[in-house]
Design a protein around this motif. Structure first.
Motif, PDB file in Angstrom:
ATOM      1  N   ASP A 128       0.856  -1.186   0.000  1.00 29.60           N
ATOM      2  CA  ASP A 128       0.000   0.000   0.000  1.00 29.60           C
ATOM      3  C   ASP A 128       0.900   1.247   0.000  1.00 29.60           C
ATOM      4  OD1 ASP A 128      -2.969   0.948   0.564  1.00 29.60           O
ATOM      5  OD2 ASP A 128      -1.770   1.956   2.094  1.00 29.60           O
ATOM      6  N   GLU A 137       0.062  -4.592  -3.631  1.00 27.70           N
ATOM      7  CA  GLU A 137      -1.221  -3.897  -3.636  1.00 27.70           C
ATOM      8  C   GLU A 137      -1.089  -2.368  -3.617  1.00 27.70           C
ATOM      9  OE1 GLU A 137      -4.819  -4.549  -3.489  1.00 27.70           O
ATOM     10  OE2 GLU A 137      -3.987  -6.177  -4.680  1.00 27.70           O
ATOM     11  N   GLU A 138      -0.285  -1.842  -4.549  1.00 29.56           N
ATOM     12  CA  GLU A 138      -0.177  -0.391  -4.662  1.00 29.56           C
ATOM     13  C   GLU A 138      -0.024   0.027  -6.111  1.00 29.56           C
ATOM     14  OE1 GLU A 138      -0.864   2.136  -3.171  1.00 29.56           O
ATOM     15  OE2 GLU A 138       0.727   3.619  -2.847  1.00 29.56           O
ATOM     16  N   ASP A 146     -12.338  -5.064 -10.394  1.00 28.32           N
ATOM     17  CA  ASP A 146     -11.723  -4.697  -9.122  1.00 28.32           C
ATOM     18  C   ASP A 146     -12.797  -4.393  -8.080  1.00 28.32           C
ATOM     19  OD1 ASP A 146      -8.867  -2.825 -10.434  1.00 28.32           O
ATOM     20  OD2 ASP A 146      -9.250  -4.971 -10.235  1.00 28.32           O
ATOM     21  N   TYR A 159     -11.649  -3.305  -5.027  1.00 25.60           N
ATOM     22  CA  TYR A 159     -10.934  -2.459  -4.077  1.00 25.60           C
ATOM     23  C   TYR A 159     -11.704  -1.153  -3.878  1.00 25.60           C
ATOM     24  CZ  TYR A 159      -7.231   0.477  -2.148  1.00 25.60           C
ATOM     25  OH  TYR A 159      -6.490   1.332  -1.365  1.00 25.60           O
ATOM     26  N   SER A 194     -12.759   2.683  -3.207  1.00 27.05           N
ATOM     27  CA  SER A 194     -12.134   3.970  -3.515  1.00 27.05           C
ATOM     28  C   SER A 194     -12.821   5.132  -2.805  1.00 27.05           C
ATOM     29  CB  SER A 194     -12.159   4.216  -5.030  1.00 27.05           C
ATOM     30  OG  SER A 194     -13.485   4.200  -5.518  1.00 27.05           O
ATOM     31  N   SER A 198     -11.980  -3.707   1.959  1.00 27.24           N
ATOM     32  CA  SER A 198     -10.776  -3.894   1.148  1.00 27.24           C
ATOM     33  C   SER A 198     -10.222  -5.311   1.235  1.00 27.24           C
ATOM     34  CB  SER A 198      -9.697  -2.891   1.571  1.00 27.24           C
ATOM     35  OG  SER A 198      -9.344  -3.063   2.932  1.00 27.24           O
ATOM     36  N   ALA A 231      -0.374  -8.986  -5.761  1.00 22.36           N
ATOM     37  CA  ALA A 231      -1.725  -8.429  -5.779  1.00 22.36           C
ATOM     38  C   ALA A 231      -2.733  -9.479  -5.348  1.00 22.36           C
ATOM     39  CB  ALA A 231      -2.078  -7.921  -7.177  1.00 22.36           C
ATOM     40  N   ARG A 251      -6.188  -4.917  -6.072  1.00 20.83           N
ATOM     41  CA  ARG A 251      -5.810  -4.150  -7.251  1.00 20.83           C
ATOM     42  C   ARG A 251      -5.553  -5.032  -8.464  1.00 20.83           C
ATOM     43  NH1 ARG A 251      -4.942   1.205  -5.624  1.00 20.83           N
ATOM     44  NH2 ARG A 251      -5.383   1.573  -7.817  1.00 20.83           N
ATOM     45  N   GLN A 295      -3.495  -4.456 -11.988  1.00 22.41           N
ATOM     46  CA  GLN A 295      -3.006  -3.082 -11.986  1.00 22.41           C
ATOM     47  C   GLN A 295      -1.635  -2.953 -11.331  1.00 22.41           C
ATOM     48  OE1 GLN A 295      -6.266  -1.113  -9.967  1.00 22.41           O
ATOM     49  NE2 GLN A 295      -7.010  -0.263 -11.892  1.00 22.41           N
ATOM     50  N   VAL A 296      -1.352  -3.808 -10.352  1.00 25.59           N
ATOM     51  CA  VAL A 296      -0.091  -3.681  -9.617  1.00 25.59           C
ATOM     52  C   VAL A 296       1.097  -3.949 -10.536  1.00 25.59           C
ATOM     53  CG1 VAL A 296       1.239  -4.491  -7.639  1.00 25.59           C
ATOM     54  CG2 VAL A 296      -1.253  -4.310  -7.473  1.00 25.59           C
ATOM     55  N   HIS A 307      -6.930  -6.840  -0.435  1.00 25.75           N
ATOM     56  CA  HIS A 307      -5.856  -5.849  -0.374  1.00 25.75           C
ATOM     57  C   HIS A 307      -4.682  -6.286   0.505  1.00 25.75           C
ATOM     58  CE1 HIS A 307      -4.173  -1.913  -0.897  1.00 25.75           C
ATOM     59  NE2 HIS A 307      -4.335  -1.541   0.367  1.00 25.75           N
TER      60      HIS A 307
END
Length: 276
Positions: free
Chosen positions: A94, A118-119, A132, A134, A136, A168, A225, A230, A233-234, A255
């Motif tokens: 993160d 996970e960032e 996803d 996750y 927001s 998350s 991930a 995420r 995307q990671v 997450h």
């Protein structure tokens, strides 16, 4: 241990084992407990583990100053200097992963490898993935104009942290004891200012990250991930930062893959570090 680095700032870290150093940086809203399934495996594999709590994360590091991630990266590097750690691999979760990335960019000769859990760091654009889960909602809430977020969250940070942790983590959820421990570390009003500051530096962080990855960094990278976090995307984001990217997506994790799918994470992390 508490490591003073000057200017009234003290960084909390736990140093164990012998061998090549692996620095572990957790994110928000967790503590070093996040690494409880990773550290024993690293120690058995012959690594020295250094769990670092950056200022504003966890509940022991202290000091004044802003919470821009480049500032926090400099503080972590200073703490490593203070305990005599010159070269290391770094694993960040993160927000801790953005700190790790800026550490690697600031002193690339010291960083043997970087693992990002996970960032997607500010300043790095990736495609949106409809699958996803996750959450927001916390981003606009924490970055609301100064005074607005404070009024909305004062006396309610416990419910906010609880909702974020629950959402998350994905379907599997976190261990009950870990969830309670994280609530204890973050869900009081005296943690509100630092929590908001971590997110309100996003624009400054984005500038720093874009500058840092203008040229890809020389060390290898591992993207970690959760499918319910995420996801892909990671790895996509990390590919903007380093030339060689390995990836693991934990099928049942949200997450917190290091907690929710430790076998998958350790099974990827140890061979990655050995090859670095």
């Amino acid at each position: 241990m508490l490591v003073p680095i000057g200017a009234g700032t003290t960084i909390s870290l736990t140093d164990a084992g012998h061998g090549p150093a692996v620095v572990l940086l957790h994110g928000w809203p967790v503590t070093a407990l996040h690494w409880r399934h990773v550290v024993p495996v690293l120690l058995r594999a012959g690594y020295r583990t250094i769990e670092v709590e950056a200022r504003g994360l966890g509940d022991a590091s202290s000091g004044r100053g802003g919470h821009a991630k480049a500032t926090l990266a400099d503080e972590v590097l200073a703490a490593l200097d203070a305990i005599g750690v010159r070269r290391f691999a770094v694993v960040g979760h993160d927000v801790g992963a953005t700190i790790a990335l800026l550490m690697a960019a600031a002193q690339p000769g010291r960083v043997a490898a970087i693992a990002v859990e996970e960032e997607v760091s500010p300043g790095i654009e990736v495609e949106a993935h409809e699958s996803d889960s996750y959450p927001s909602w916390h981003l606009p809430l924490f970055t609301a104009p100064e005074g607005v977020a404070e009024r909305l969250l004062a006396g309610r940070l416990d419910a906010t942290v609880d909702a974020y942790l629950g959402g998350s983590a994905g379907p599997a959820g976190l261990d009950f004891d870990a969830h309670v421990g994280y609530m204890s570390a973050y869900a009081t009003d005296d943690r509100l200012a630092s929590t908001l500051a971590l997110y309100r530096s996003a624009q400054e962080d984005a500038v720093a990250v874009r500058r840092a990855v203008r040229r890809r960094l020389p060390m290898p990278g591992l993207a970690i991930a959760g499918r319910f976090g995420r996801g892909g995307q990671v790895a996509e984001a990390l590919a903007h930062s380093v030339s060689r990217v390995h990836s693991v997506v934990a099928r049942d994790a949200g997450h917190y893959p290091a907690e929710e799918a430790p076998d998958a994470v350790n099974g990827a992390l140890i061979p990655f570090l050995r090859a670095a």
